[in-house]
Scaffold this motif. Sequence first.
Motif, PDB file in Angstrom:
ATOM      1  N   LEU A  13       0.830  -1.205   0.000  1.00 48.67           N
ATOM      2  CA  LEU A  13       0.000   0.000   0.000  1.00 48.67           C
ATOM      3  C   LEU A  13       0.863   1.253   0.000  1.00 48.67           C
ATOM      4  CD1 LEU A  13      -3.143   0.392   0.150  1.00 48.67           C
ATOM      5  CD2 LEU A  13      -2.336  -1.935   0.393  1.00 48.67           C
ATOM      6  N   LEU A  14       2.046   1.191   0.622  1.00 51.45           N
ATOM      7  CA  LEU A  14       2.945   2.349   0.618  1.00 51.45           C
ATOM      8  C   LEU A  14       3.344   2.682  -0.812  1.00 51.45           C
ATOM      9  CD1 LEU A  14       4.693   4.227   2.535  1.00 51.45           C
ATOM     10  CD2 LEU A  14       6.543   2.661   2.063  1.00 51.45           C
TER      11      LEU A  14
ATOM     12  N   GLY B 247       0.353   4.017  -3.227  1.00 52.81           N
ATOM     13  CA  GLY B 247       0.087   5.437  -3.393  1.00 52.81           C
ATOM     14  C   GLY B 247       0.881   5.997  -4.568  1.00 52.81           C
ATOM     15  N   LEU B 248       2.138   5.570  -4.685  1.00 52.79           N
ATOM     16  CA  LEU B 248       2.971   6.086  -5.776  1.00 52.79           C
ATOM     17  C   LEU B 248       2.549   5.518  -7.122  1.00 52.79           C
ATOM     18  CD1 LEU B 248       6.449   6.065  -4.063  1.00 52.79           C
ATOM     19  CD2 LEU B 248       5.048   8.020  -4.653  1.00 52.79           C
TER      20      LEU B 248
ATOM     21  N   CYS C  24      -0.375   4.787  -7.838  1.00 49.81           N
ATOM     22  CA  CYS C  24      -1.593   5.525  -8.141  1.00 49.81           C
ATOM     23  C   CYS C  24      -1.241   6.889  -8.739  1.00 49.81           C
ATOM     24  CB  CYS C  24      -2.415   5.667  -6.869  1.00 49.81           C
ATOM     25  SG  CYS C  24      -3.926   6.547  -7.096  1.00 49.81           S
ATOM     26  N   ALA C  25      -0.271   7.585  -8.134  1.00 46.06           N
ATOM     27  CA  ALA C  25       0.158   8.880  -8.686  1.00 46.06           C
ATOM     28  C   ALA C  25       0.682   8.692 -10.098  1.00 46.06           C
ATOM     29  CB  ALA C  25       1.231   9.490  -7.791  1.00 46.06           C
TER      30      ALA C  25
ATOM     31  N   VAL D  50      -2.275   8.272 -12.435  1.00 42.70           N
ATOM     32  CA  VAL D  50      -2.999   9.520 -12.655  1.00 42.70           C
ATOM     33  C   VAL D  50      -2.239  10.411 -13.623  1.00 42.70           C
ATOM     34  CG1 VAL D  50      -3.676  11.673 -11.546  1.00 42.70           C
ATOM     35  CG2 VAL D  50      -4.228   9.498 -10.466  1.00 42.70           C
ATOM     36  N   TYR D  51      -0.940  10.583 -13.392  1.00 40.77           N
ATOM     37  CA  TYR D  51      -0.190  11.498 -14.258  1.00 40.77           C
ATOM     38  C   TYR D  51       0.060  10.909 -15.626  1.00 40.77           C
ATOM     39  CZ  TYR D  51       0.183  14.702 -10.455  1.00 40.77           C
ATOM     40  OH  TYR D  51      -0.147  15.589  -9.483  1.00 40.77           O
TER      41      TYR D  51
ATOM     42  N   LEU E 284       7.578  16.108 -14.334  1.00 45.21           N
ATOM     43  CA  LEU E 284       6.668  15.279 -13.525  1.00 45.21           C
ATOM     44  C   LEU E 284       7.106  13.825 -13.565  1.00 45.21           C
ATOM     45  CD1 LEU E 284       3.079  16.557 -14.264  1.00 45.21           C
ATOM     46  CD2 LEU E 284       4.268  16.536 -12.081  1.00 45.21           C
TER      47      LEU E 284
ATOM     48  N   GLY F 107      10.107  13.451 -11.441  1.00 44.14           N
ATOM     49  CA  GLY F 107       9.715  13.494 -10.031  1.00 44.14           C
ATOM     50  C   GLY F 107       9.238  12.133  -9.566  1.00 44.14           C
ATOM     51  N   ILE F 108       8.321  11.542 -10.343  1.00 42.08           N
ATOM     52  CA  ILE F 108       7.798  10.225  -9.976  1.00 42.08           C
ATOM     53  C   ILE F 108       8.901   9.175 -10.039  1.00 42.08           C
ATOM     54  CG2 ILE F 108       6.247   8.413 -10.802  1.00 42.08           C
ATOM     55  CD1 ILE F 108       4.278  10.674 -11.499  1.00 42.08           C
TER      56      ILE F 108
ATOM     57  N   VAL G 138      11.148   9.563  -6.940  1.00 39.78           N
ATOM     58  CA  VAL G 138      10.503   9.153  -5.679  1.00 39.78           C
ATOM     59  C   VAL G 138      10.346   7.638  -5.640  1.00 39.78           C
ATOM     60  CG1 VAL G 138       8.414   9.291  -4.307  1.00 39.78           C
ATOM     61  CG2 VAL G 138       9.311  11.344  -5.351  1.00 39.78           C
TER      62      VAL G 138
ATOM     63  N   LEU H 244      12.600   5.457  -3.199  1.00 38.12           N
ATOM     64  CA  LEU H 244      11.992   4.698  -2.097  1.00 38.12           C
ATOM     65  C   LEU H 244      12.333   3.217  -2.228  1.00 38.12           C
ATOM     66  CD1 LEU H 244      10.112   5.211   0.326  1.00 38.12           C
ATOM     67  CD2 LEU H 244       8.222   4.471  -1.103  1.00 38.12           C
TER      68      LEU H 244
END
Lengths: 568, 319
Positions: free
Chosen positions: B46-47, B50-51, B53-54, B57-58, B251, B254-255, B258, B262
Amino acid sequence: MTTVDASLPQPVQRPASDSENYLTHAHGFLSWAFTLDHKRIGVMYLASTLAAFLLGGMLAMLIRTELLTPGQTVMDADTYNNVFTLHGAVLIFLFLIPVIPAALGNFVLPMMLGAKDVAFPRMNLLSYWIYATGAIMLLGVLLTGGLDTGWTFYTPYSTTTNTSVGLAMLAVFVLGFGNIFTGVNFITTIHKLRAPGQTWSKLPLFIWAQYATSVIQILATPVLGITVLLIFVERTMGIGIFDPNLGGDPVLFQHFFWFYSHPAVYIMVLPAMGVISELIATFSRKPIFGYKAIAGSSLAIAIIGFFVWGHHMFTSGQSTLAGTIFSFLTYAVAIPSAIKVFNWVATMYKGSIRLDAPMIYALSFLWLFGIGGLTGLFLGNLGVDLHLHDTYFVVAHFHYVMVGGTLAAFLGGLHFWWPKMFGRMYNEKLARVAALMVFVGFNLTFFVQFIAGTKGMPRRYFNYLPEFTIYHQISSIGAFLTGLAFFVILYYLVVSLIKGRPAPANPWGAASLDWQTTSPPHPHNFTSDPVLIGPYEYSALMWNEEIGGYVLRPEVAARAGHGQEAQA
Amino acid sequence: MNHGAGAAPELHHEERPELQPHFETPEQQFESGKFGMWVFLATEILLFGGLFCAYAVYRALHPEVFVYASLFLDRVLGGINTLVLICSSLTMALGVRAAQLGQRRLLIAMLSVTLLGGAGFLGIKYVEYEHKWKAGLLWGTQYRSQADGHALEHGEPGTHGTDAASHDGSAPPEPPAPAADPRAALPPAAAAALPPSVPIPEGRTFGDGENASLLPPAAIGPTGMRAPEPPPAAGEQLERRIRHEPRNVHLFFGIYFVMTGLHALHVIVGMALIGYVLFRSLRGDFGPRYFTPVDIVGLYWHLVDLIWIFLFPLLYLIE
């Protein structure tokens, strides 16, 4: 599992004497700071969360004092922004979320399972120290520029304000780890450490509620973790994911945030419902009505609760279709909550109700949570929400759920397990008075806020129009009354520790296994295996005048083949 | 409730130093540990969820950014890293088996190889990061447009067949021969930032000279809530920018940073855990009767591997 078998050589064989309990068997700061005993960790959590409650409550008093008159009363607008933000952040992250699972749950959950400890005692201790670290970090914002975003940290304000959002984000991230560890621990404990013969349908409903809570904790908290981490890197490195100037989407933050923070509402209220199930059954002296329905509805709330986050965003430019679906799901989540309420009422029907302080809190819960839940339906309605969004109606609604629900249940549970925790009875008469004061003061504070909200009083505002003065003043008086009640509670609880009547093992006649050990319990919880009876099998208990508490009926104790009595 | 009493005398606590006092049997302890790790892995998913999912979306909002930017990732290095991690998962699994069978030397060897695999992964990741750092392929405000000639400061112009002189020469540049090297048709910064392993098929560049781009001319993607830009003084400048490089390429980076950052953090944590298990196996703690730590560290390592298996195609292999 239960105690060490008598046939096994035991490393530290202790006689079950009154002086040997988890509070007194070791002394000194280090014996607490490095304890692996779930009971001591629970007590440490209890003390810490109560300290956070005191701080958050003081901030609430400041808010209500400031709002006594329009315009500036005791602080300027910027200070007010800081005060209400910290009020929310402290009470949600440091009090409401950990208080029932980590304080009460840690204490009673292994004993309810007849276990010696949680599955991972070292991780349990680690979770406490993570919580303490996160709490210090969160309070550190007071020294490093304050926090004025509101507890929701909405972008783009939270990524551009020069207050200490970065530190607050790290604090929330750290606190999340503590929650996750507690959740992992409880799920594993419930799966693997139940007493032999204690099947899932013989678990107390508090355990079911904790289980559902832990599922939410482990699945929702990491999403909050990554979200606040993204805010942190946004602020420190300018990563642009939530920054519209860089093509990012600030509404995505709201989605991420509420994906955690709506389920977080259930992290706060589900364990409260578990406490209420125990209280209502015990003080009605009747087996709980609809055991499976209550247990199942806990899981249903946990699952549906993951799919309603969009109802916080009806006015955030979400599509009408999405809004409609979220509205429908919001109504759906009300069903399992209502199932619980009806079952509790049915449990009380023709019960032999005893209005001790814990029961008064449980009845307050039914009333307050009922109002909080039903007004939630108003807000879940797309059209009505457009009018009520960001007004005091919302403020009143979630305080009815959070304070009227979680806090009332916590206070009920605290009074219920206080004798078990510290081996002392508190002043029952004062406790009933205080419980009524909390109920009256709370309603005085927040009921008028529904009215002010429907008339258009916006939330979080420092100033207001003169026509709202009367609502704010009634609300403030109610808040001061509630605050006073908490000091009464603090007073008699502290007094009880010093000169309270020694508590019997089972003062209330509750049937879950935690009441079969001494008050306060032995460091290993049980000195001999508890007799497995149903969690609501009150017929197995009888009043013992000599002890001043309930004991197992001799034939029940004999049925278990041990011939033992519950220790008094 | 005389659970296990007498039936299995080898289960006594004092004979099993690793059996913690609140467990009745080693089996219970093992199952609890393993179960707890699985629950924790759900948290980890799940951690990253979230990414992911981002990312989704993008990518849905700006597909052109992802197509364009992923060309700057080195597929060969990424592929090698994938292979390295998969192999280290295999050696980890073999290590668990060795622990279960009591083959101590094999266990130590397998854990060491796994550790080396993790280190190799991080080393290659470092090379990739360094390349992007120098080329300015970074997040948000740190991103340097690859369409501008001045972006290249640390690179080696000319090594990839670009001719910087043709860019700022006053004379109109010669249209490059299409068959020679497609890279020659690109702006020099972009060509230098492209890893040599990125294949540029024939006819894959569009436009020529100053207007060359790796992308077919496409409609401008949605730009979020960004305010519309004022019309440029010189109309050609805007056109050039659109054709060379979509907006908001940062963008993607950035993704990218991250998610891979991570993940790299998880690799480091995993290596620390493997190091701890290696230390304990050197001490001789593990055998057929007790191998729980090896098993659950293995589970963690497989998850780290699994996340990379999703990251690699999502970031590197966009067409």
